[in-house]
Design an enzyme around this catalytic site. Structure first.
Site, PDB file in Angstrom:
ATOM      1  N   CYS A 205      12.576  39.652 -28.767  1.00 41.81           N
ATOM      2  CA  CYS A 205      11.801  38.411 -28.760  1.00 41.81           C
ATOM      3  C   CYS A 205      11.060  38.193 -30.067  1.00 41.81           C
ATOM      4  O   CYS A 205      11.143  37.132 -30.676  1.00 41.81           O
ATOM      5  CB  CYS A 205      10.810  38.432 -27.591  1.00 41.81           C
ATOM      6  SG  CYS A 205       9.671  37.029 -27.592  1.00 41.81           S
ATOM      7  N   CYS A 210      12.818  34.860 -29.443  1.00 45.55           N
ATOM      8  CA  CYS A 210      11.924  33.732 -29.150  1.00 45.55           C
ATOM      9  C   CYS A 210      11.096  33.268 -30.342  1.00 45.55           C
ATOM     10  O   CYS A 210      11.002  32.061 -30.609  1.00 45.55           O
ATOM     11  CB  CYS A 210      10.951  34.101 -28.022  1.00 45.55           C
ATOM     12  SG  CYS A 210      11.669  35.054 -26.687  1.00 45.55           S
ATOM     13  N   LYS A 213      13.199  31.895 -33.388  1.00 44.96           N
ATOM     14  CA  LYS A 213      13.931  30.737 -32.847  1.00 44.96           C
ATOM     15  C   LYS A 213      13.012  29.526 -32.712  1.00 44.96           C
ATOM     16  O   LYS A 213      13.342  28.423 -33.144  1.00 44.96           O
ATOM     17  CB  LYS A 213      14.525  31.125 -31.494  1.00 44.96           C
ATOM     18  CG  LYS A 213      15.255  30.024 -30.720  1.00 44.96           C
ATOM     19  CD  LYS A 213      14.318  29.243 -29.797  1.00 44.96           C
ATOM     20  CE  LYS A 213      13.595  30.057 -28.773  1.00 44.96           C
ATOM     21  NZ  LYS A 213      14.418  30.582 -27.700  1.00 44.96           N
ATOM     22  N   TYR A 346      22.250  29.450 -23.894  1.00 46.49           N
ATOM     23  CA  TYR A 346      21.061  28.806 -24.465  1.00 46.49           C
ATOM     24  C   TYR A 346      20.847  29.260 -25.898  1.00 46.49           C
ATOM     25  O   TYR A 346      20.386  28.478 -26.741  1.00 46.49           O
ATOM     26  CB  TYR A 346      19.825  29.066 -23.590  1.00 46.49           C
ATOM     27  CG  TYR A 346      19.263  30.454 -23.650  1.00 46.49           C
ATOM     28  CD1 TYR A 346      18.296  30.799 -24.585  1.00 46.49           C
ATOM     29  CD2 TYR A 346      19.683  31.443 -22.756  1.00 46.49           C
ATOM     30  CE1 TYR A 346      17.775  32.068 -24.644  1.00 46.49           C
ATOM     31  CE2 TYR A 346      19.165  32.713 -22.804  1.00 46.49           C
ATOM     32  CZ  TYR A 346      18.213  33.027 -23.746  1.00 46.49           C
ATOM     33  OH  TYR A 346      17.703  34.308 -23.800  1.00 46.49           O
ATOM     34  N   GLU A 350      20.605  26.460 -28.796  1.00 45.95           N
ATOM     35  CA  GLU A 350      19.362  26.431 -29.567  1.00 45.95           C
ATOM     36  C   GLU A 350      19.649  26.605 -31.059  1.00 45.95           C
ATOM     37  O   GLU A 350      19.127  25.850 -31.899  1.00 45.95           O
ATOM     38  CB  GLU A 350      18.409  27.520 -29.081  1.00 45.95           C
ATOM     39  CG  GLU A 350      17.793  27.231 -27.726  1.00 45.95           C
ATOM     40  CD  GLU A 350      16.929  28.364 -27.204  1.00 45.95           C
ATOM     41  OE1 GLU A 350      16.058  28.102 -26.366  1.00 45.95           O
ATOM     42  OE2 GLU A 350      17.130  29.524 -27.630  1.00 45.95           O
ATOM     43  N   HIS A 618      -2.585   9.735 -19.050  1.00 45.91           N
ATOM     44  CA  HIS A 618      -1.834   8.659 -19.688  1.00 45.91           C
ATOM     45  C   HIS A 618      -2.258   8.502 -21.141  1.00 45.91           C
ATOM     46  O   HIS A 618      -3.443   8.529 -21.446  1.00 45.91           O
ATOM     47  CB  HIS A 618      -2.102   7.349 -18.929  1.00 45.91           C
ATOM     48  CG  HIS A 618      -1.344   6.179 -19.481  1.00 45.91           C
ATOM     49  ND1 HIS A 618       0.015   6.084 -19.385  1.00 45.91           N
ATOM     50  CD2 HIS A 618      -1.775   5.073 -20.147  1.00 45.91           C
ATOM     51  CE1 HIS A 618       0.398   4.950 -19.961  1.00 45.91           C
ATOM     52  NE2 HIS A 618      -0.668   4.332 -20.428  1.00 45.91           N
ATOM     53  N   GLU A 623       3.204  12.968 -17.330  1.00 48.83           N
ATOM     54  CA  GLU A 623       2.557  12.067 -16.379  1.00 48.83           C
ATOM     55  C   GLU A 623       3.406  11.902 -15.116  1.00 48.83           C
ATOM     56  O   GLU A 623       4.618  11.754 -15.177  1.00 48.83           O
ATOM     57  CB  GLU A 623       2.370  10.708 -17.056  1.00 48.83           C
ATOM     58  CG  GLU A 623       1.530   9.729 -16.272  1.00 48.83           C
ATOM     59  CD  GLU A 623       1.262   8.471 -17.095  1.00 48.83           C
ATOM     60  OE1 GLU A 623       0.643   7.553 -16.570  1.00 48.83           O
ATOM     61  OE2 GLU A 623       1.699   8.445 -18.272  1.00 48.83           O
TER      62      GLU A 623
END
Length: 639
Positions: A205, A210, A213, A346, A350, A618, A623
């Site tokens: 990682c 991670c 990346k 993934y 990515e 908002h 939302e």
């Protein structure tokens, strides 16, 4: 070992036993009965919840284990228990004994003991806080000399815990165990990739996963932001270009600081860090080999395997000689140029996404489907967005040969690929070929077969029970190498911490692998938590589900003139469980940040009605507005 009910006439009492009589819910202090002493547990009292009572019982059992040189959990009628008592008597060793058939809460004691030791039978023996096991294991330890060594000192082993693997999970486990007062060692060694890439402490990682990346993903997003900025009034005439070397240097400097931070943290917690390759040589013993080939052996009462995974190769001509993987990409000293990404995981999408975002010519070669294991409607939307923004997809093909045409940084490679659907082949020339076709567990060359730890022969994954324990009681495993568990850094960290607390802190909490959120950091991020639509149908049946969805248009995209028909969210609800949300999926900017909040809500039993009742912030992508959530297969409006 015995599970049978007690006989009506237990016969004469042996060493360390007393006549077979009920003691009630044992109270008071241990009574002497040399050379064995009967241990008693104070009553936890009344008026407590069952969980509180159980936790108190566990604490008291651990107190007996911690407080006595030899602790035997026995049953007075058990012949194996009798043999063990006679052994310690012959050695002149005083032991504490708890006869589980002579206490009212004996069944509860045995159940909690099984949670602590994963042993359901008696006798259950501890020597100087080390779990010996049952009768057979104790006699084996006696014959080998281990029992004598244990009785002579505080421990027969060099360490209470050795963790093999210095990734996120292993470090979390090691540090937590050290905080709880245990003597801990971490063994970590990175075998260089076929291209010669290696890295420091911290695991995949931090070094090649991670962290780099996400930073390269951010670099690509900044490129898009530059394009958007003109619509917001920013004027610049100078040609903007990206410098690969500047980016990688900055990212590697940051990673270097993290490596140093991990080493410092281990030092502060008195965890021994050894940069060597660990391999079991016999029970409780491991051989550590450093870069110079020097070997040192260490022993420990318990081991945690946290060795993680490494990228898989194709097994074809030229793959290891000329291709790179995610192990190499983030520290690549030159811009990769025109790139073929092989795979649809993934990792593949990515990497393809940020490389294209940096302005490179990128093609993704897909064998079957995108993002296997993820919701396929969302996966196709991810691929469609990437395709619309310059990434080329070559579907239903697999490479069969990689040939070097020119050396260089980068050079030129010829790739020949065959169709998975019948006759037909394609070929192309690329500067770089990046393989992202899956990962293999690092479990086959660490001596597990020498101590009998079972692995899945096909995948290399390690089967464990619900407390991360392997079939060998003193060996545990966490992280990506676990069979049937999620391969995510936060999961490994959580599992590692909780494992250490259960082993050394008297805690009961287990890692919850259900409803774990994650995000795929493609150019348009995809966040999810819970079940994909395909998995939900498999688990709950289609007729029991209701799927709600909506398209939305982020405010930031409006002025910039970006797609108004792209960002998408859906929830999958169980109609017959109060429309509880069993799957949450969102495709849009900052999907990871949005998904994290919904994951907490899902842990609390989020329902469709609760979502409808929630007042949104908002204007945000997270939302939630009742009037803008739609049943699937109805018309979709733009928010």
């Amino acid at each position: 070992s015995v599970r049978a009910p007690p006989p009506t006439s237990p016969g004469p009492a042996k060493v360390g036993a007393v006549p077979n009589r009920r003691l009630g819910s044992v109270r008071g202090v241990p009574m002497s009965s040399p050379p064995g002493r009967r241990a008693r547990l104070s009553s936890p009292g009344t008026g407590r919840s069952s969980s509180e009572t159980r936790e108190e019982l566990r604490r008291r059992l651990l107190g007996l284990i911690e407080g006595n040189r030899v602790m035997i959990f026995s049953k007075s009628y058990c012949p194996h228990s009798t043999r063990v008592k006679e052994l310690f008597s012959s050695l002149g060793v005083e032991c504490h004994i708890l006869e589980l058939d002579q206490v009212d809460d004996g069944a509860s004691v045995q159940e909690v003991l099984s949670e602590i030791t994963n042993q359901r039978t008696v006798p259950n023996i501890f020597v100087n806080k080390v779990h010996m096991g049952g009768c057979e294991q104790t006699f084996q330890a006696h014959q080998s000399g281990v029992l004598e060594k244990l009785l002579q000192g505080d421990s027969a082993y060099d360490y209470d815990l050795i963790v093999i693997g210095g990734g996120s999970g292993g470090l979390a486990c090691a540090q937590e165990a050290a905080v709880l007062g245990k003597k801990v060692m971490v063994l970590d060694f990175v075998l260089p990739s076929p291209q010669g890439t290696s890295w420091g402490l911290g695991g995949t990682c931090v070094n090649v996963g991670c962290i780099p990346k996400k930073l390269m993903h951010q670099a690509a997003l900044l490129g898009q932001a530059l394009i958007d900025s003109r619509k917001f009034g920013w004027e610049y005439n100078q040609q903007v270009k990206h410098n690969w070397e500047t980016m990688t240097e900055a990212i590697q400097n940051h990673i270097g600081s993290l490596n140093w931070g991990y080493r410092l943290s281990l030092r502060e917690k008195a965890v021994a860090y050894v940069n060597s390759y660990g391999e079991f040589v016999e029970h409780h013993k491991i051989k550590a080999t450093n870069r110079k080939g020097q070997e040192t052996c260490y022993t420990a009462a318990k081991f945690v395997i946290a060795t993680g995974e490494r990228p898989r190769y194709l097994g074809i001509q030229g793959d290891k000689e000329y291709c790179i993987t995610s192990d190499d990409l983030f520290s690549l000293p030159y811009c990769p140029g025109k790139t073929l990404v092989v795979g649809a995981s993934y990792v593949a999408l990515e990497c393809a996404g940020f490389l294209a975002g940096l302005g490179l010519d990128v093609t993704v070669m897909v064998r079957s489907i995108l993002l296997r294991g993820f919701d396929q409607e969302m996966a196709e939307k991810v691929g469609s967005y990437m395709e619309q923004h310059g990434v080329k997809f070559l579907r239903k093909f697999v490479p069969v040969m990689i040939q070097q045409l020119e050396k260089g940084s980068p050079g030129k490679l010829r790739v020949v690929a065959e169709s998975t659907e019948g006759p037909g082949a394609v070929e192309g020339v690329y500067n770089t070929v990046l393989l992202a076709i899956g990962r293999d567990s690092c479990t086959r060359k660490i001596g597990l077969e020498k101590i009998g730890v079972k692995i899945n022969e096909k995948s290399g994954k390690i089967p464990v029970n619900d407390v991360e324990q392997t079939n060998v009681p003193y060996v545990y495993a966490i992280g990506d190498i676990l069979e049937g568990k999620l391969e995510l850094t936060p999961v490994a960290i959580q599992a590692g911490k909780l494992l250490a607390r259960r082993l050394f802190g008297g805690r009961l909490e287990k890692c919850d692998y259900i409803n774990v959120p994650t995000t795929v950091f493609t150019p348009l991020e995809y966040g999810c938590c819970g079940l994909s639509e395909e998995k939900a149908i498999e688990v709950h049946k289609k007729e029991n589900l209701e799927v709600y969805h909506t398209l939305f248009w982020p405010l930031e995209w409006t002025v910039a003139g970006r797609d108004n028909n792209t960002c998408y969210a859906k929830i999958i609800c169980n109609k017959f469980d109060n429309e509880r949300v069993v799957g949450f999926h969102i495709l849009g900017p900052n999907a990871g940040e949005v998904t994290q909040g919904f994951a907490a809500a899902m842990k609390c039993g989020l329902t469709k009605q609760l979502l409808d009742d929630t007042i949104g912030i908002h204007p945000t992508c997270g939302e939630v507005r009742k009037d803008k959530t739609f049943l699937k297969l109805t018309s979709i409006d733009v928010v």
